[in-house]
Design a protein around this motif. Sequence first.
Motif, PDB file in Angstrom:
ATOM      1  N   MET A 207      -1.900  -0.177  -7.272  1.00 33.11           N
ATOM      2  CA  MET A 207      -2.381  -0.105  -5.895  1.00 33.11           C
ATOM      3  C   MET A 207      -2.594  -1.495  -5.308  1.00 33.11           C
ATOM      4  O   MET A 207      -2.141  -1.798  -4.202  1.00 33.11           O
ATOM      5  CB  MET A 207      -3.686   0.686  -5.836  1.00 33.11           C
ATOM      6  CG  MET A 207      -4.266   0.818  -4.429  1.00 33.11           C
ATOM      7  SD  MET A 207      -5.779   1.814  -4.399  1.00 33.11           S
ATOM      8  CE  MET A 207      -6.922   0.705  -5.254  1.00 33.11           C
ATOM      9  N   TYR A 208      -3.260  -2.369  -6.070  1.00 34.76           N
ATOM     10  CA  TYR A 208      -3.528  -3.715  -5.573  1.00 34.76           C
ATOM     11  C   TYR A 208      -2.245  -4.541  -5.480  1.00 34.76           C
ATOM     12  O   TYR A 208      -2.092  -5.370  -4.581  1.00 34.76           O
ATOM     13  CB  TYR A 208      -4.547  -4.415  -6.466  1.00 34.76           C
ATOM     14  CG  TYR A 208      -5.953  -3.891  -6.298  1.00 34.76           C
ATOM     15  CD1 TYR A 208      -6.442  -3.563  -5.046  1.00 34.76           C
ATOM     16  CD2 TYR A 208      -6.784  -3.723  -7.405  1.00 34.76           C
ATOM     17  CE1 TYR A 208      -7.724  -3.071  -4.891  1.00 34.76           C
ATOM     18  CE2 TYR A 208      -8.082  -3.241  -7.248  1.00 34.76           C
ATOM     19  CZ  TYR A 208      -8.549  -2.904  -5.999  1.00 34.76           C
ATOM     20  OH  TYR A 208      -9.819  -2.437  -5.844  1.00 34.76           O
ATOM     21  N   ALA A 209      -1.331  -4.305  -6.399  1.00 35.82           N
ATOM     22  CA  ALA A 209      -0.051  -5.019  -6.352  1.00 35.82           C
ATOM     23  C   ALA A 209       0.695  -4.673  -5.073  1.00 35.82           C
ATOM     24  O   ALA A 209       1.262  -5.540  -4.403  1.00 35.82           O
ATOM     25  CB  ALA A 209       0.797  -4.667  -7.575  1.00 35.82           C
ATOM     26  N   GLU A 210       0.686  -3.391  -4.721  1.00 35.22           N
ATOM     27  CA  GLU A 210       1.355  -2.959  -3.493  1.00 35.22           C
ATOM     28  C   GLU A 210       0.621  -3.501  -2.265  1.00 35.22           C
ATOM     29  O   GLU A 210       1.258  -3.957  -1.299  1.00 35.22           O
ATOM     30  CB  GLU A 210       1.394  -1.425  -3.446  1.00 35.22           C
ATOM     31  CG  GLU A 210       2.050  -0.850  -2.204  1.00 35.22           C
ATOM     32  CD  GLU A 210       3.503  -1.266  -2.059  1.00 35.22           C
ATOM     33  OE1 GLU A 210       3.992  -1.323  -0.908  1.00 35.22           O
ATOM     34  OE2 GLU A 210       4.153  -1.524  -3.093  1.00 35.22           O
ATOM     35  N   LEU A 211      -0.690  -3.457  -2.296  1.00 32.98           N
ATOM     36  CA  LEU A 211      -1.492  -3.945  -1.168  1.00 32.98           C
ATOM     37  C   LEU A 211      -1.223  -5.419  -0.894  1.00 32.98           C
ATOM     38  O   LEU A 211      -1.015  -5.837   0.250  1.00 32.98           O
ATOM     39  CB  LEU A 211      -2.977  -3.736  -1.477  1.00 32.98           C
ATOM     40  CG  LEU A 211      -4.001  -4.247  -0.460  1.00 32.98           C
ATOM     41  CD1 LEU A 211      -3.873  -3.462   0.844  1.00 32.98           C
ATOM     42  CD2 LEU A 211      -5.413  -4.120  -1.015  1.00 32.98           C
ATOM     43  N   VAL A 212      -1.213  -6.224  -1.951  1.00 34.45           N
ATOM     44  CA  VAL A 212      -1.038  -7.667  -1.798  1.00 34.45           C
ATOM     45  C   VAL A 212       0.391  -8.023  -1.386  1.00 34.45           C
ATOM     46  O   VAL A 212       0.609  -8.773  -0.429  1.00 34.45           O
ATOM     47  CB  VAL A 212      -1.409  -8.402  -3.107  1.00 34.45           C
ATOM     48  CG1 VAL A 212      -0.985  -9.866  -3.052  1.00 34.45           C
ATOM     49  CG2 VAL A 212      -2.911  -8.300  -3.348  1.00 34.45           C
TER      50      VAL A 212
END
Length: 240
Positions: A207-212
């Motif tokens: 999730m954070y990888a996609e967000l960033v």
Amino acid sequence: MKTTTSKIGKRRAAAKSKTVSSETYQRRRREIAAAAARVFNEKGFRGTTISAVAEALQIDRASIYYYISSKDELFDDVIREASEENVLRAQRIQKSDLSASEKLRTLIRELMDSYAETYPLLYIFIRVDLKHVPDKRSAWAKQMKKIGRQYDDAVTSIIEEGYRDGSFRDLGPARLVAFGIIGMLNWTNRWFDPENSKASAEDLGNMYAELVTSGLEHAKAPARKKNRPVAAKRQRAEGK
């Protein structure tokens, strides 16, 4: 007492130096470290004692001193080793042949995995203010600051690579962007527990990888619809 401590110290040094027994010795140290991590998390660094760690392991305190000399040594060694491993991972990713976006995605996922694997040790360290550690631990604090800078450097280099090849939008100084990414992941220490969280470390990492990366990458232009000849449009409008 001094004589006993000296003897234990010599036995500890001997165990570390022997290749055959070293594996068993290190495995036992890791078991002690895992128990200590639970106590550290429950009581905090100041509230943790060797006796409390021994109680968690259901062994006598003297047995622990065969493997460690103090609470500080136990905490510092485990934290340093885990942090150094994260730096090596980040540097391998940074030097790989992956694209800048995929490097950043991989690094974020691996950092979240590391927090789960070492839980709660690295989270405890995140809460430590290295500016206020006792003088006797100043050398360790200095070393940890260096390790932290090495990790920051790896993330910064990935951002800079994305800037250079045009895959990332230039949102500002690469190092500040890196600090923002690392800070976001570090904030999970406030609420993430791998055993009780509804989301797994893998879920959070993805999730954070996609967000960033979606925030850094250049927006893709929407697909254009094919324009039909103007004459055809006019004919439809006229009912022909």
